[in-house]
Design a protein around this motif. Structure first.
Motif, PDB file in Angstrom:
ATOM      1  N   LEU A 149       0.750  -1.117  -0.114  1.00 30.74           N
ATOM      2  CA  LEU A 149      -0.173   0.095   0.023  1.00 30.74           C
ATOM      3  C   LEU A 149       0.779   1.339  -0.100  1.00 30.74           C
ATOM      4  CD1 LEU A 149      -2.593  -0.700   2.887  1.00 30.74           C
ATOM      5  CD2 LEU A 149      -2.894  -1.387   0.466  1.00 30.74           C
ATOM      6  N   PHE A 150       0.603   2.129  -0.881  1.00 31.34           N
ATOM      7  CA  PHE A 150       1.210   3.673  -0.966  1.00 31.34           C
ATOM      8  C   PHE A 150       0.344   4.530  -0.946  1.00 31.34           C
ATOM      9  CE2 PHE A 150       4.387   6.713  -3.007  1.00 31.34           C
ATOM     10  CZ  PHE A 150       5.082   6.911  -1.661  1.00 31.34           C
ATOM     11  N   MET A 151      -0.464   5.029   0.212  1.00 29.67           N
ATOM     12  CA  MET A 151      -1.760   5.944   0.014  1.00 29.67           C
ATOM     13  C   MET A 151      -1.214   7.256   0.116  1.00 29.67           C
ATOM     14  SD  MET A 151      -3.521   3.366   0.297  1.00 29.67           S
ATOM     15  CE  MET A 151      -5.137   3.271   0.860  1.00 29.67           C
ATOM     16  N   PHE A 180      -0.323  -4.107  -5.820  1.00 35.68           N
ATOM     17  CA  PHE A 180       0.297  -2.672  -5.558  1.00 35.68           C
ATOM     18  C   PHE A 180      -0.962  -2.040  -5.365  1.00 35.68           C
ATOM     19  CE2 PHE A 180       2.391   1.494  -6.740  1.00 35.68           C
ATOM     20  CZ  PHE A 180       2.828   1.801  -5.551  1.00 35.68           C
ATOM     21  N   LEU A 181      -1.296  -1.152  -4.184  1.00 34.47           N
ATOM     22  CA  LEU A 181      -2.414  -0.102  -4.023  1.00 34.47           C
ATOM     23  C   LEU A 181      -1.838   0.981  -3.914  1.00 34.47           C
ATOM     24  CD1 LEU A 181      -5.619  -0.228  -4.219  1.00 34.47           C
ATOM     25  CD2 LEU A 181      -5.464  -0.531  -1.655  1.00 34.47           C
ATOM     26  N   MET A 182      -2.099   1.858  -5.016  1.00 31.94           N
ATOM     27  CA  MET A 182      -1.643   3.369  -4.741  1.00 31.94           C
ATOM     28  C   MET A 182      -2.708   4.617  -4.562  1.00 31.94           C
ATOM     29  SD  MET A 182       1.285   4.721  -7.353  1.00 31.94           S
ATOM     30  CE  MET A 182       0.243   4.578  -8.911  1.00 31.94           C
ATOM     31  N   GLY A 183      -2.483   5.450  -3.721  1.00 32.08           N
ATOM     32  CA  GLY A 183      -3.622   6.649  -3.653  1.00 32.08           C
ATOM     33  C   GLY A 183      -2.943   7.615  -4.458  1.00 32.08           C
ATOM     34  N   VAL A 184      -3.927   8.007  -5.562  1.00 33.95           N
ATOM     35  CA  VAL A 184      -3.493   9.302  -6.515  1.00 33.95           C
ATOM     36  C   VAL A 184      -4.168  10.183  -6.782  1.00 33.95           C
ATOM     37  CG1 VAL A 184      -2.665   9.269  -9.110  1.00 33.95           C
ATOM     38  CG2 VAL A 184      -2.395   7.057  -7.870  1.00 33.95           C
ATOM     39  N   ASP A 185      -3.766  11.388  -6.722  1.00 32.35           N
ATOM     40  CA  ASP A 185      -4.744  12.542  -6.997  1.00 32.35           C
ATOM     41  C   ASP A 185      -5.170  12.865  -8.468  1.00 32.35           C
ATOM     42  OD1 ASP A 185      -6.454  14.524  -6.075  1.00 32.35           O
ATOM     43  OD2 ASP A 185      -4.985  16.109  -6.220  1.00 32.35           O
ATOM     44  N   LEU A 186      -6.092  12.851  -8.909  1.00 34.26           N
ATOM     45  CA  LEU A 186      -6.462  12.912 -10.490  1.00 34.26           C
ATOM     46  C   LEU A 186      -6.458  14.352 -10.915  1.00 34.26           C
ATOM     47  CD1 LEU A 186      -9.244  10.327 -10.605  1.00 34.26           C
ATOM     48  CD2 LEU A 186      -6.613   9.840 -11.246  1.00 34.26           C
TER      49      LEU A 186
END
Ligand code: AVI
Length: 310
Positions: A149-151, A180-186
């Motif tokens: 996780l990489f949030m 792999f789960l990643m938090g991304v600002d769109l």
């Protein structure tokens, strides 16, 4: 953080043609407290979006991951308050987890453990303090399937190709079939992004100026904080939100016997917060060696938790 490398980086950044200071130096005790304030701001929409996705879609995310046993390894885990929702859902679904929170700060990992214990009782937790580029290697021999996780949209703070290098590094750590789960600002309405980094109450300004305060405090610098201003800008052409400190005067600053000259309106670049489109994220997955990806977005379409499979 060791003061010698801080000093070396500050001297290097302030001697460059375009002056810069690394955003990694925002997070001393004071900076971390100001960042907590930012996370509560009306304008700073990111945490709310991420929480919405975690609350509403953790089940759907976890259904993509076909393992009953799983190491959940979180990079830059912080106090784990948001991740708990995800872990709780996984446990409800019958998955047998080991949670491995990693963070540079040992103190925050203690808070993390406390949090997890309160909410999830006997979940096995293996906290690892230190630089995750180093500590993650200690997990190489663990046999269980992995979810990294990489949030928090932290990927946005990597400069240029560094984000690709980082995701490749994660890919190399994973085994085929791992996730792999990643938090991304769109990318979104530029006004919304601009406001997030220029809040009315001036909290982001304090956050940015704390960098100079830290130089004064730790390295004995003589920055006059009133002689610098925060400037945050978003460029829709390349999706980069950039932060600068602007010198309001022609002035000299001294740090440990060394003088640095600032022309009036000369800037110090302090941060990039890169925004991505879903299409760019698909390309990124391929470029970094993943074979499949899927995006889980909030109801406004502002933010994505993007799941990549090796
Ligand atoms: C930590 N990081 C994802 C934040 C961001 O949005 O780039 C840091 C931040 N800088 C200004 N406001 C928040």
């Amino acid at each position: 953080m060791d003061n010698n490398s801080f000093k070396k980086d500050v001297f290097q950044g302030l001697s460059a043609e375009q002056k810069y200071l690394s955003s990694k130096y925002f997070y001393d005790d004071k900076g971390s407290r100001i960042f907590q304030e930012i996370m509560q701001l009306e304008e700073y929409y990111l945490p709310e979006c991420e929480t919405e996705i975690l609350v509403q879609q953790s089940g759907e995310i976890l259904r993509q991951i076909p393992f009953d046993e799983l190491d959940v390894i979180e990079l830059g885990a912080g106090d784990g308050s948001k991740t708990v929702v995800f872990l709780e859902k996984a446990i409800q679904m019958g998955k047998r987890l080991t949670y491995v929170p990693m963070d540079i700060s040992g103190d925050i990992l203690e808070a993390n453990q406390q949090h997890v214990k309160e909410r999830l009782g006997d979940l096995p937790v293996v906290p690892m303090a230190g630089d995750y580029f180093v500590t993650i290697k200690e997990l190489k021999n663990r046999e269980k399937p992995r979810l990294v996780l990489f949030m928090g949209s932290n990927i946005g703070n990597f400069q240029g190709e560094k984000s690709i290098e980082f995701i490749r590094f994660i890919n190399e750590f994973l085994k085929p079939g791992d996730f792999f789960l990643m938090g991304v600002d769109l990318k979104k309405n530029p006004h919304v992004i601009r406001a997030a980094y220029n809040d009315e109450g001036g909290v982001t300004k304090r956050f940015n100026l704390n960098l100079l305060e830290r130089v004064n405090r730790v390295l004995g610098g003589d920055f006059e904080l009133e002689a610098f201003e925060h400037y945050g800008v978003y460029n829709p052409l390349d999706g980069a939100a950039l932060s600068f400190l602007v010198s309001l005067e022609d002035q000299d600053v001294h740090i440990d016997g060394q003088q640095f000259h600032f022309e009036k309106y000369e800037t110090i670049h302090t941060e990039i917060s890169q925004k991505y489109s879903l299409k760019e994220l698909d390309q990124m997955a391929v470029k970094t060696g993943f074979s499949w990806d899927r995006h889980f977005t909030d109801s406004k379409g502002y933010y994505s938790l993007s799941l990549f499979r090796k």
